[in-house]
Structures are given as C-alpha cells and as structure tokens.
Design an enzyme around this catalytic site. Structure first.
Site, short mmCIF file in Angstrom:
data_model
loop_
_atom_site.label_atom_id
_atom_site.label_comp_id
_atom_site.label_asym_id
_atom_site.label_seq_id
_atom_site.Cartn_x
_atom_site.Cartn_y
_atom_site.Cartn_z
N ASP A 13 24.52 9.27 -37.46
CA ASP A 13 24.80 10.22 -36.38
C ASP A 13 24.53 9.45 -35.09
O ASP A 13 23.41 9.02 -34.85
CB ASP A 13 23.84 11.42 -36.53
CG ASP A 13 23.85 12.37 -35.34
OD1 ASP A 13 24.48 12.06 -34.32
OD2 ASP A 13 23.21 13.43 -35.46
N HIS A 20 24.40 19.19 -31.68
CA HIS A 20 24.45 18.47 -32.97
C HIS A 20 25.63 18.90 -33.84
O HIS A 20 25.56 18.85 -35.06
CB HIS A 20 23.16 18.73 -33.75
CG HIS A 20 21.95 18.10 -33.13
ND1 HIS A 20 21.65 16.76 -33.28
CD2 HIS A 20 20.97 18.62 -32.37
CE1 HIS A 20 20.52 16.49 -32.64
NE2 HIS A 20 20.09 17.61 -32.06
N GLY A 104 19.77 -7.42 -41.02
CA GLY A 104 20.22 -7.83 -42.35
C GLY A 104 20.56 -6.70 -43.29
O GLY A 104 21.31 -6.90 -44.25
N TYR A 229 6.32 11.69 -44.34
CA TYR A 229 7.69 12.17 -44.48
C TYR A 229 8.41 11.91 -43.18
O TYR A 229 8.10 12.49 -42.16
CB TYR A 229 7.66 13.66 -44.80
CG TYR A 229 9.01 14.24 -45.09
CD1 TYR A 229 9.60 14.03 -46.34
CD2 TYR A 229 9.70 14.98 -44.15
CE1 TYR A 229 10.85 14.55 -46.62
CE2 TYR A 229 10.94 15.50 -44.42
CZ TYR A 229 11.51 15.29 -45.66
OH TYR A 229 12.74 15.80 -45.94
N LYS A 232 14.57 14.27 -42.58
CA LYS A 232 15.88 14.63 -43.03
C LYS A 232 16.82 13.50 -42.70
O LYS A 232 16.76 12.94 -41.63
CB LYS A 232 16.38 15.83 -42.23
CG LYS A 232 15.46 16.99 -42.20
CD LYS A 232 15.90 18.00 -43.20
CE LYS A 232 14.77 18.87 -43.59
NZ LYS A 232 13.64 18.17 -44.11
N ASP A 234 20.99 13.53 -43.08
CA ASP A 234 22.20 14.13 -43.62
C ASP A 234 22.81 13.13 -44.61
O ASP A 234 23.20 12.04 -44.22
CB ASP A 234 23.14 14.46 -42.46
CG ASP A 234 22.47 15.46 -41.51
OD1 ASP A 234 21.77 16.34 -42.01
OD2 ASP A 234 22.63 15.32 -40.29
N GLN A 242 35.70 11.32 -64.80
CA GLN A 242 36.69 11.19 -65.90
C GLN A 242 36.39 10.02 -66.84
O GLN A 242 35.50 9.21 -66.59
CB GLN A 242 38.13 11.04 -65.33
CG GLN A 242 38.53 12.10 -64.34
CD GLN A 242 38.81 13.48 -64.92
OE1 GLN A 242 38.76 14.45 -64.20
NE2 GLN A 242 39.08 13.58 -66.20
N SER A 243 37.19 9.96 -67.92
CA SER A 243 37.14 8.88 -68.92
C SER A 243 35.72 8.49 -69.29
O SER A 243 35.29 7.36 -69.06
CB SER A 243 37.89 7.64 -68.42
OG SER A 243 39.16 7.97 -67.97
N ARG A 266 17.17 22.49 -36.46
CA ARG A 266 16.02 21.62 -36.18
C ARG A 266 15.43 20.99 -37.45
O ARG A 266 14.29 20.56 -37.46
CB ARG A 266 14.94 22.38 -35.42
CG ARG A 266 15.41 22.81 -34.04
CD ARG A 266 14.50 23.77 -33.34
NE ARG A 266 15.15 24.27 -32.14
CZ ARG A 266 15.00 23.74 -30.92
NH1 ARG A 266 14.20 22.74 -30.73
NH2 ARG A 266 15.66 24.25 -29.89
N TYR A 348 11.36 18.73 -37.06
CA TYR A 348 10.83 18.82 -35.69
C TYR A 348 9.80 19.94 -35.72
O TYR A 348 10.12 21.04 -36.14
CB TYR A 348 11.90 19.25 -34.70
CG TYR A 348 13.08 18.33 -34.59
CD1 TYR A 348 13.10 17.31 -33.64
CD2 TYR A 348 14.17 18.47 -35.44
CE1 TYR A 348 14.19 16.47 -33.53
CE2 TYR A 348 15.26 17.62 -35.35
CZ TYR A 348 15.26 16.62 -34.39
OH TYR A 348 16.34 15.79 -34.29
P1 13P Z 1 16.12 19.32 -28.02
O1 13P Z 1 17.03 20.35 -27.46
O2 13P Z 1 14.82 19.23 -27.33
O3 13P Z 1 16.78 18.01 -28.27
O4 13P Z 1 15.68 19.77 -29.51
C1 13P Z 1 16.38 20.66 -30.22
C2 13P Z 1 17.18 20.02 -31.23
O5 13P Z 1 18.37 20.06 -31.18
C3 13P Z 1 16.46 19.35 -32.31
O6 13P Z 1 17.37 18.55 -32.95
P1 13P Z 2 21.31 16.53 -37.14
O1 13P Z 2 20.27 16.05 -38.12
O2 13P Z 2 22.61 16.84 -37.79
O3 13P Z 2 21.42 15.62 -35.99
O4 13P Z 2 20.81 17.95 -36.62
C1 13P Z 2 19.58 18.03 -36.01
C2 13P Z 2 19.20 19.40 -35.59
O5 13P Z 2 18.13 19.56 -35.13
C3 13P Z 2 20.12 20.53 -35.76
O6 13P Z 2 19.59 21.70 -35.26
MG MG Z 3 22.54 15.07 -34.50
MG MG Z 4 23.89 15.55 -38.70
#
Ligand code: 13P
Ligand code: 13P
Ligand code: MG
Ligand code: MG
Length: 381
Positions: A13, A20, A104, A229, A232, A234, A242-243, A266, A348
């Site tokens: 991303d 997002h 690398g 951790y 996330k 994506d 198949q086969s 988030r 977050y």
């Molecule tokens: P911000 O708007 O502070 O970036 O956080 C919200 C969000 O979109 C978390 O991905």
């Molecule tokens: P992404 O991981 O797809 O950038 O989304 C972050 C997010 O906070 C969506 O609300």
């Molecule tokens: Mg994003």
């Molecule tokens: Mg994403």
C-alpha cells in the site's frame, strides 16, 4: 531435471484515493511501466492489479523464491509509485515502505509477498487471492476447508491423488516458530492451533504424498519482531488447482459462506470477508468491509494467461449479500467486543495511553468495600 517456474505475488500500500480506500490508476500505471521494462531480462510475464489501497504485482520468472532481483524490481515499482503518490498527496503515501533503501529482500521491509516455485504441469491453473482490510489469518479457515474438510472439498474423498491428505505449515506469530501438521491424522491438533487467530497463521500447504506445494499466504509482518505483534498486512495468497489438487470451484467454495476476519476500520475490528470482482474491490463503508478478490490464471511456459475474475460471477451474489448483512449486524456493536478486536490484535490503539493516564485512579476493590462500610455506618449514626 525439469525447469521450474516461479510465481511471485508482491504487494504494498503506497497511498490511497481517498483515505485508505483505493490505489488509483496512476499508481498501477507506474508499476506496470517498471515491470514492463523488466520483461525478458528478469520477468516472463506480469499482471498488476489492486484490491482497495493495496497494489498487487503478480509476476512469473525462473529465478526462484526470495530472489534479490525480483524483490528489488518490486521495491523499485513501489518506490516510483510512492513518488507519484506523494505528488498527488494521496493518503498514507509510502505507507508500506517501512525501510529506507532496498537491502536484498522485501521481507521485513513492509511489502507482503507470497511466492512458489514448481515444475509447470501440462495444464497449470492457479488462483491468486488479493485482500484489503484484513490480515493473513483470513486464510486460516479457508485453507482448512479447501485442503482438509471433505464436506467442503469432494476431491479429498474422490481423487486418489488427494486421499493421502495435506501438510500445513503453521506460524506461531509470537514465538517466531513454525510447526508442520498433517491432515487428516492431525486435523484436530491443527484446528486447535489455527482456530486461534491471535496467535497462529497458516503459511503454506503441501500435498502430503509428494510434498508438492499447493498454497501459500503472505505472512511477513506477523513475525517481523519476535514477541511484538506488528500488525495487519492486507494479504495475498496463491493456490494451485485441479489435476490432483482441489478443483477451482472447490477452492472458491471456501468463500461462499463469509467468515469474520480481523481488520476493517483502523485494523481494530472483526468484519465479514466479502468476495468481490476486481471492479468492486474498493472498500468504503467504515473503510470496508474487508474484501477478497480471486484471479484465475493458466500458466503457459510461465506466461500468465488470464485473468478470469472469478468472484465477479453472480454465484457469489448471495455471499456478498450475506457479508453485507453480517456487516450491519456486527457494526451495531460499535466499540464493544466482539466487533472490536482484542487489544493484542488492534493495529492502531490509544488504549495503552488511556490505561497509563488512568492507572493511578484504579482503587483496590477490598479498599472500596471497607470505604462503603464506613460510609454505611456514618449513614446509620
Ligand atoms: P489518521 O486519520 O490519524 O491517519 O488515522 C486514522 C486511520 O486512517 C488509521 O489508518
Ligand atoms: P489499510 O491497512 O488498508 O491501509 O487500512 C488502514 C486503516 O486504518 C483503515 O481504516
Ligand atoms: Mg492504507
Ligand atoms: Mg489496504
């Protein structure tokens, strides 16, 4: 020895339009331009797509997995796309390029990656899955259904090549450890682990009788730093069909009944994974709900013939409707569990700061009882 082909799917991303929600065409065009220049020299073929704000580079070559040149090429494509994202002031420009400069291998640097190397069969159907607003554990349940559940995959019962079962490589996200479990013999132990999405992710699946690679999911960020951790990512995944492997329809069937996955707004919520065609991979409601695309290719000497946009089929309309109904249902919980993820899985979170600010205001419950008693006595007097 027969020559092997490598299928590499590398994703990142590097900016969204708007927020997002979507990687715009300008970013895909930039990546395509970079990959096109590498045709013949490094790549046999490529296909660039997006799922929400994630760009997916699907590439074939003969250089094997974890190849520095292929990873460097993907890094270059994402870097150049980041420049465009910055120019357009897209949201989160360069979000997944966590490191300065390529060293690398994209693993540990932000992008996700699923790669497999194999001798191309006389006919080689592969399905590339691309997701947004979830993480690699989204594949735990589908991979189990596809490769270990005979109520789901008829071929586990009817196809001699599969009756020997499959082996699952399972990653312990906190221990930086991995275990391999074989089905059907160890199905219950496998479920005991992979039903826990807080801790375990299925990384790879092999056909047991000949250790032929069957499936792989990207899981880089899950164990980036031992004990912590880091979140996330994506994910992308590749499944061969198949086969002697599950049929294309058996693979897809795992997504006909939507399941709840971690991610969504988030990266802090459970939400239904909705199967969609390429045109509908533009999550918006509460930044979601989480989405998965399935692109079917036939390989021909490494050439990517296709894709067939498999979830665009109307037979997934009910699954989509069901996912939307599940979304309505779970959204009504707002900030309460089980819509909200357990703390250890939140991407977050301000909760550690809230806990820090409140820590001195918690009172021992024994003290509270005594205090209440004193108060009662006061009332009686
Ligand atoms: P911000 O708007 O502070 O970036 O956080 C919200 C969000 O979109 C978390 O991905
Ligand atoms: P992404 O991981 O797809 O950038 O989304 C972050 C997010 O906070 C969506 O609300
Ligand atoms: Mg994003
Ligand atoms: Mg994403």
């Amino acid at each position: 020895m027969e020559e092997k082909i490598t299928l590499s799917v590398i994703k990142a991303d590097v900016g969204g339009l708007c927020g997002h929600t979507l990687a715009p065409d300008e970013l895909l065009d930039t990546c395509e331009y970079v990959l096109e220049e590498a045709i013949d020299e490094l790549l046999i073929d490529y296909y660039v797509t997006r799922c929400g704000d994630d760009i997916d580079l699907i590439m074939t070559h003969k250089l094997g997995t974890d190849n520095e040149n292929i990873h460097g090429l993907a890094w270059k494509a994402f870097e150049e796309a980041t420049e465009v994202a910055k120019e357009l002031k897209l949201y989160g420009a360069g979000q997944d390029l966590l490191a300065e400069g390529f060293t690398g291998n994209v693993k540990g640097m932000g992008p996700g990656c699923a790669e497999m190397e194999f001798v191309e069969r006389p006919s080689e159907p592969v399905i590339v899955f691309c997701c947004d607003k979830t993480d690699p554990t989204a594949f735990n349940m589908p991979f189990y259904k596809i490769f270990a559940d005979p109520f789901h995959t008829a071929g586990l019962v009817y196809d001699n090549s599969m009756t020997g079962g499959f082996k699952f490589d399972v990653l312990d996200m906190y221990g930086n450890k991995q275990i391999t479990l074989k089905t059907p013999e160890e199905s219950y132990s496998l479920l005991a682990l992979i039903g826990n999405l807080e801790k375990y992710a299925v990384k790879r699946v092999f056909r047991a009788k000949d250790n032929e690679i069957a499936a792989i999911a990207s899981s880089e960020k899950l164990n980036l730093m031992a004990g912590k951790y880091v979140g996330k990512d994506d994910p992308v995944a590749i499944v061969r069909a198949q086969s002697g492997m599950p049929a294309v329809g058996e693979v897809l069937e795992a997504f006909a009944t939507p399941h709840l996955v971690p991610g969504w707004m988030r990266g802090c919520h459970w939400g239904p994974l909705m199967p969609v065609g390429e045109d509908d991979a533009r999550p918006s409601r509460f930044d979601g709900p989480p989405r998965i695309m399935a692109l079917g290719f036939q390989l021909s000497e490494g050439r990517l013939v296709g894709p067939n946009d498999l979830f665009a089929d109307i037979s997934f309309n009910n699954a989509r409707q069901k996912a939307l109904d599940m979304a309505d249902m779970i959204r009504s919980m707002g900030p309460f569990q089980p819509h909200r993820l357990p703390e250890s899985m939140m991407e977050y979170s301000s909760i550690p700061q809230i806990m820090e600010a409140l820590k001195d205001r918690f009172v021992d419950t024994e003290k509270v009882k005594k205090l209440e008693k004193t108060r009662e006595r006061g009332d009686m007097e």
